[in-house]
Design a protein around this motif. Sequence first.
Motif, PDB file in Angstrom:
ATOM      1  N   LYS A 394     -62.917  30.648 128.510  1.00  0.00           N
ATOM      2  CA  LYS A 394     -63.991  31.547 128.979  1.00  0.00           C
ATOM      3  C   LYS A 394     -64.591  31.045 130.275  1.00  0.00           C
ATOM      4  O   LYS A 394     -64.972  31.822 131.149  1.00  0.00           O
ATOM      5  N   GLU A 395     -64.685  29.731 130.383  1.00  0.00           N
ATOM      6  CA  GLU A 395     -65.283  29.135 131.576  1.00  0.00           C
ATOM      7  C   GLU A 395     -64.469  29.414 132.832  1.00  0.00           C
ATOM      8  O   GLU A 395     -64.991  29.368 133.943  1.00  0.00           O
ATOM      9  N   THR A 396     -63.194  29.700 132.660  1.00  0.00           N
ATOM     10  CA  THR A 396     -62.369  29.932 133.848  1.00  0.00           C
ATOM     11  C   THR A 396     -62.456  31.374 134.338  1.00  0.00           C
ATOM     12  O   THR A 396     -61.950  31.699 135.411  1.00  0.00           O
ATOM     13  N   ILE A 397     -63.076  32.236 133.545  1.00  0.00           N
ATOM     14  CA  ILE A 397     -63.131  33.647 133.931  1.00  0.00           C
ATOM     15  C   ILE A 397     -64.254  33.885 134.939  1.00  0.00           C
ATOM     16  O   ILE A 397     -65.414  33.576 134.679  1.00  0.00           O
ATOM     17  N   ASN A 398     -63.868  34.431 136.068  1.00  0.00           N
ATOM     18  CA  ASN A 398     -64.843  34.771 137.106  1.00  0.00           C
ATOM     19  C   ASN A 398     -65.424  36.163 136.856  1.00  0.00           C
ATOM     20  O   ASN A 398     -64.853  36.941 136.105  1.00  0.00           O
ATOM     21  N   ASN A 399     -66.495  36.452 137.494  1.00  0.00           N
ATOM     22  CA  ASN A 399     -67.091  37.789 137.438  1.00  0.00           C
ATOM     23  C   ASN A 399     -67.177  38.343 136.023  1.00  0.00           C
ATOM     24  O   ASN A 399     -66.732  39.441 135.742  1.00  0.00           O
ATOM     25  N   LYS A 400     -67.766  37.556 135.167  1.00  0.00           N
ATOM     26  CA  LYS A 400     -67.849  37.976 133.764  1.00  0.00           C
ATOM     27  C   LYS A 400     -68.591  39.298 133.601  1.00  0.00           C
ATOM     28  O   LYS A 400     -68.356  40.040 132.657  1.00  0.00           O
ATOM     29  N   GLU A 401     -69.481  39.578 134.563  1.00  0.00           N
ATOM     30  CA  GLU A 401     -70.276  40.808 134.435  1.00  0.00           C
ATOM     31  C   GLU A 401     -69.411  42.081 134.506  1.00  0.00           C
ATOM     32  O   GLU A 401     -69.822  43.152 134.098  1.00  0.00           O
ATOM     33  N   ASP A 402     -68.180  41.899 135.026  1.00  0.00           N
ATOM     34  CA  ASP A 402     -67.286  43.059 135.116  1.00  0.00           C
ATOM     35  C   ASP A 402     -66.671  43.436 133.763  1.00  0.00           C
ATOM     36  O   ASP A 402     -66.053  44.480 133.638  1.00  0.00           O
ATOM     37  N   GLU A 406     -66.404  41.908 124.472  1.00  0.00           N
ATOM     38  CA  GLU A 406     -65.151  41.981 123.722  1.00  0.00           C
ATOM     39  C   GLU A 406     -63.952  41.700 124.627  1.00  0.00           C
ATOM     40  O   GLU A 406     -63.017  40.988 124.251  1.00  0.00           O
ATOM     41  N   ALA A 407     -63.991  42.259 125.821  1.00  0.00           N
ATOM     42  CA  ALA A 407     -62.895  42.075 126.763  1.00  0.00           C
ATOM     43  C   ALA A 407     -62.774  40.609 127.156  1.00  0.00           C
ATOM     44  O   ALA A 407     -61.672  40.082 127.294  1.00  0.00           O
ATOM     45  N   ILE A 408     -63.918  39.959 127.322  1.00  0.00           N
ATOM     46  CA  ILE A 408     -63.897  38.535 127.672  1.00  0.00           C
ATOM     47  C   ILE A 408     -63.270  37.727 126.555  1.00  0.00           C
ATOM     48  O   ILE A 408     -62.449  36.840 126.790  1.00  0.00           O
ATOM     49  N   GLU A 409     -63.622  38.063 125.325  1.00  0.00           N
ATOM     50  CA  GLU A 409     -63.076  37.364 124.165  1.00  0.00           C
ATOM     51  C   GLU A 409     -61.544  37.501 124.131  1.00  0.00           C
ATOM     52  O   GLU A 409     -60.817  36.526 123.958  1.00  0.00           O
ATOM     53  N   THR A 410     -61.083  38.728 124.314  1.00  0.00           N
ATOM     54  CA  THR A 410     -59.635  38.978 124.295  1.00  0.00           C
ATOM     55  C   THR A 410     -58.933  38.208 125.407  1.00  0.00           C
ATOM     56  O   THR A 410     -57.907  37.570 125.193  1.00  0.00           O
TER      57      THR A 410
END
Length: 565
Positions: A394-402, A406-410
């Motif tokens: 999760k920490e590597t994902i940029n622009n989490k607000e996009d 649920e999408a972040i989890e997947t």
Amino acid sequence: MKLKSQINDVIKEAFIKAGIEHSPLSVTEATKPEFGDFQFNGAMALSKKLSKNPREIAQLILDNLDLTQMLTKAEIAGPGFINLWLNPLWIAAECKESLLDERLGVEVCANPLKVVVDYSGPNMAKQMHVGHLRSTIIGDTLANLLTFLGDEVIRQNHIGDWGTQFGMLIAYLEETGKDASVSLKDLEQFYKDAKACFDEDVLFSDKARAYVVKIQSGDKHCLQLWEKFIDISLGHCEEVYEKLDVQLTRDDVRAESFYNDDLPKVVEDLHNAGKLTQSEGAQCVFLEDDEIPVIVQKGDGGYLYATTDLAALRYRAQVLDAKRISYVVDARQAGHFKQVFKVAKEAGFVPEDVKLEHIAFGTMMDKGGKPFKTRDGGTVKLIDLLDEAVVKAKETINNKEDYSEEAIETLAKIIGIGAVKYADLSINRESNYIFNWDKMLSFEGNTSLYLQYAYARIQSIFRKHDSEVCGDIIIGDDVEHRLATMLLRFDDVLKRAAVDASPNQITTYLYELGTLFMRFYEQNPILKIGVDEKMKMSRLQLADLTAKTIKQGLEILGIKVVDKL
RNA sequence: GCACUCUUAGCUCAGCUGGAUAGAGCAUCGGUUUGCGGUACCGAAGGUCACAGGUUCGAAUCCUGUAGGGUGUACCA
């Protein structure tokens, strides 16, 4: 599309024309771009046999070489190397064909085999720990790979569901009087508690031993408890398989206990085959050059894991009718398998033509090069490791607000689990490897994330260009030439990896493909204004085939890709 | 003790059946101006392939020995 063997055929043809009555060595990839695409080194090897100068032989081959179709240029270099250049038109046409093919030009193997892949094999008395990781994912990759290449694969999960520890566990289950599903929620703790009782309480330990006898003699009540226990424990494993995205199901389970009835028969048959010797009270098979015997029956009449393995081997060879049986098991078991395989063949349990192999792998180490443990020296539960991977991903994902929660989890699951698997599969399986979160979750270097990024980048191109792609592939420059040739090697790489059971040959290939694509993409614009329409179409198709190859390759490794990172 | 296995750049690793000047990534240093996803690309520096012999036209790769590490070694699996 077997690139190498097609080139070999051309060489072979030249041999015949030249009247050389030896079969040529296989060509290999050129060691450097200046040396062409492939090289043939067989002229030097023939020097002695033909008692001729290697360069002369090379010249003779070259004079008879067909340079009108697949090959366009050949040169003699050094002591007698023959450097070969592929015809760009031919490469282009082959890539086009691969692109139109669902299998990306990978041919189904000519002689499909029935193959048993034995992997994972967790013990039902405990939760799966990191020690099960390698077997599970290497085995799954091998099974995926062979399936893709057309073999009939039978996955076998040889779970440990029998033995003295189950008496202890069931006695404890009965003792605490709790509902099994509640008590077993944390298997690890349950095992520890039971073990503590066993060690401290004499009454309890006697009871536990009595339960072992009861289970083995078929006591109904005890068997029911045992079944319940196995069912729940297996449920835990399935949770891990689900998280790991591994293809094992309950149908693949052939537990140790499955072979119970056959064990006396195994011993009897070994006896009838004249293989058995009684030694110090135990029934043993002595192999000629091995001092240590294979013990198949203890002094007290009990059977051992060698007995079960022999029963399983016979079942797989004779009932399942497998022609290749692969055991994906820790390298420390090498001696055991060497012996058991030998006994199985000598006793006629397994026909001579069946290939038995131990797919050995090394140990997972921590950063300091010590076996992987928790801070307090305990074993690390596999499920915890996987959960941690997702958190870190999760920490590597940029622009989490996009993204939605649920999408972040997947996404984190795909990235995190992929990273763990790729890190493991990308090193030579026989060596020990050092587990390093930072390295495996990096976008840089030979990682799953790098490939997933390359894939996503290509998808982004096609989001921008969503109209029809058509026309020929054109090899316009050196990078395109190399990229296209690399794409055509996919078949060769997979077949080789299947023979050697080496997933890291696939990762090495994918990484090289990825870097080559990145280079191509940097220097050859696709959608920029001013790019010739034909070149644009050609480059789109090269990008498409690259993406599809990465996706297919990762899929064999059990790793997913995403359109957007 | 015996058996198996490993030792390649500072670190993590490739190197397929012996083949050309032993390759990557990280870390280090230096580049890439209007960028189709720069989480990228290019370049530099960095190795007596543990050591010593041997086989070969040719050895990181095969054989022998030495040193160091790991693992296994009769009723656990």
